[in-house]
Motif scaffolding. Structure first.
Motif, mmCIF file in Angstrom:
data_model
loop_
_atom_site.group_PDB
_atom_site.id
_atom_site.type_symbol
_atom_site.label_atom_id
_atom_site.label_comp_id
_atom_site.label_asym_id
_atom_site.label_seq_id
_atom_site.Cartn_x
_atom_site.Cartn_y
_atom_site.Cartn_z
ATOM 1 N N SER A 31 0.847 -1.193 0.000
ATOM 2 C CA SER A 31 0.000 0.000 0.000
ATOM 3 C C SER A 31 0.881 1.241 0.000
ATOM 4 O O SER A 31 2.071 1.167 0.285
ATOM 5 N N CYS A 32 0.279 2.372 -0.333
ATOM 6 C CA CYS A 32 1.016 3.637 -0.303
ATOM 7 C C CYS A 32 0.033 4.774 -0.047
ATOM 8 O O CYS A 32 -1.177 4.577 -0.010
ATOM 9 N N LYS A 33 0.570 5.980 0.076
ATOM 10 C CA LYS A 33 -0.256 7.158 0.375
ATOM 11 C C LYS A 33 -1.200 7.538 -0.766
ATOM 12 O O LYS A 33 -2.166 8.268 -0.565
ATOM 13 N N ASP A 34 -0.948 7.026 -1.974
ATOM 14 C CA ASP A 34 -1.782 7.354 -3.129
ATOM 15 C C ASP A 34 -2.938 6.376 -3.337
ATOM 16 O O ASP A 34 -3.619 6.439 -4.368
ATOM 17 N N TYR A 35 -3.183 5.498 -2.377
ATOM 18 C CA TYR A 35 -4.237 4.490 -2.512
ATOM 19 C C TYR A 35 -5.588 5.125 -2.847
ATOM 20 O O TYR A 35 -6.006 6.101 -2.216
ATOM 21 N N LYS A 36 -6.250 4.545 -3.840
ATOM 22 C CA LYS A 36 -7.627 4.910 -4.190
ATOM 23 C C LYS A 36 -8.364 3.614 -4.480
ATOM 24 O O LYS A 36 -7.894 2.803 -5.276
ATOM 25 N N PRO A 37 -9.527 3.392 -3.871
ATOM 26 C CA PRO A 37 -10.267 2.161 -4.140
ATOM 27 C C PRO A 37 -10.646 2.055 -5.618
ATOM 28 O O PRO A 37 -10.878 3.080 -6.273
ATOM 29 N N ILE A 38 -10.699 0.855 -6.121
ATOM 30 C CA ILE A 38 -11.111 0.651 -7.506
ATOM 31 C C ILE A 38 -12.507 1.226 -7.689
ATOM 32 O O ILE A 38 -13.414 0.935 -6.912
ATOM 33 N N SER A 39 -12.647 2.062 -8.695
ATOM 34 C CA SER A 39 -13.952 2.666 -8.991
ATOM 35 C C SER A 39 -14.461 2.037 -10.282
ATOM 36 O O SER A 39 -14.083 2.457 -11.357
ATOM 37 N N GLN A 40 -15.254 1.027 -10.128
ATOM 38 C CA GLN A 40 -15.788 0.292 -11.273
ATOM 39 C C GLN A 40 -16.395 1.249 -12.295
ATOM 40 O O GLN A 40 -17.366 1.920 -12.012
ATOM 41 N N GLY A 41 -15.765 1.318 -13.485
ATOM 42 C CA GLY A 41 -16.305 2.119 -14.569
ATOM 43 C C GLY A 41 -15.804 3.547 -14.642
ATOM 44 O O GLY A 41 -15.886 4.173 -15.687
ATOM 45 N N ASN A 42 -15.285 4.117 -13.560
ATOM 46 C CA ASN A 42 -14.832 5.506 -13.577
ATOM 47 C C ASN A 42 -13.368 5.662 -13.964
ATOM 48 O O ASN A 42 -12.943 6.751 -14.329
ATOM 49 N N TYR A 43 -12.598 4.615 -13.866
ATOM 50 C CA TYR A 43 -11.163 4.652 -14.143
ATOM 51 C C TYR A 43 -10.789 3.233 -14.553
ATOM 52 O O TYR A 43 -11.109 2.286 -13.838
#
Length: 146
Positions: A127-139
């Motif tokens: 993990s790192c400070k830039d973690y973003k949950p997977i956004s199904q369909g947005n990215y």
């Protein structure tokens, strides 16, 4: 059974929290098998199903979690991409500095950037400070996290 204590990041009630999590596994001929995770949070003892792949063991752990807890690791991150040509056990690639539109972009990246792939290699539970949950369909992420 072998046991390893891991510090895994979770999002609990919206807050990033590191929890000591036990990983149980058998080690046979350079391969780990029967992998499962277990930890206690408050009065809840959480235990995943056994799997012979780290990727699926981590997915099993996520499915074992209550609805207010989600894993926050490279495997569950918007930037965590598997290699479309195959990857090693416990391997994912952080492509946070690259905009991907589709699977073809991912394939082109892996073909045209052999020299920098090593720097982008991460472990699934990293993990790192830039973690973003997977956004199904947005990215677009080449990853089958559910």
């Amino acid at each position: 059974m072998n046991v390893k204590i891991l510090n895994i990041n979770y999002i609990v009630n919206g807050l990033l929290t590191e929890i000591h999590t036990k990983m149980f596994y058998k080690h046979n001929e350079n391969k780990i098998q029967d992998i499962y995770f277990e930890f206690t949070l408050g009065k809840n003892n959480i235990k995943s199903q056994k799997n012979n792949s780290m990727e699926y063991a981590i997915k099993s752990l996520q499915k074992s979690l209550p609805s207010n807890i989600n894993m926050a690791c490279c495997q569950s991150c918007n930037y965590g991409n598997f290699c479309p040509y195959g990857d090693n056990e416990n391997e994912i690639f952080c492509l946070k500095d690259i905009i991907l539109k589709d699977e073809q972009d991912v394939c082109e990246f892996f073909v045209n950037n052999i020299d920098c792939i090593q720097d982008k290699r991460k472990s699934l539970l990293g993990s790192c400070k830039d973690y973003k949950p997977i956004s199904q369909g947005n990215y677009y992420t080449y990853n089958d996290w559910e």
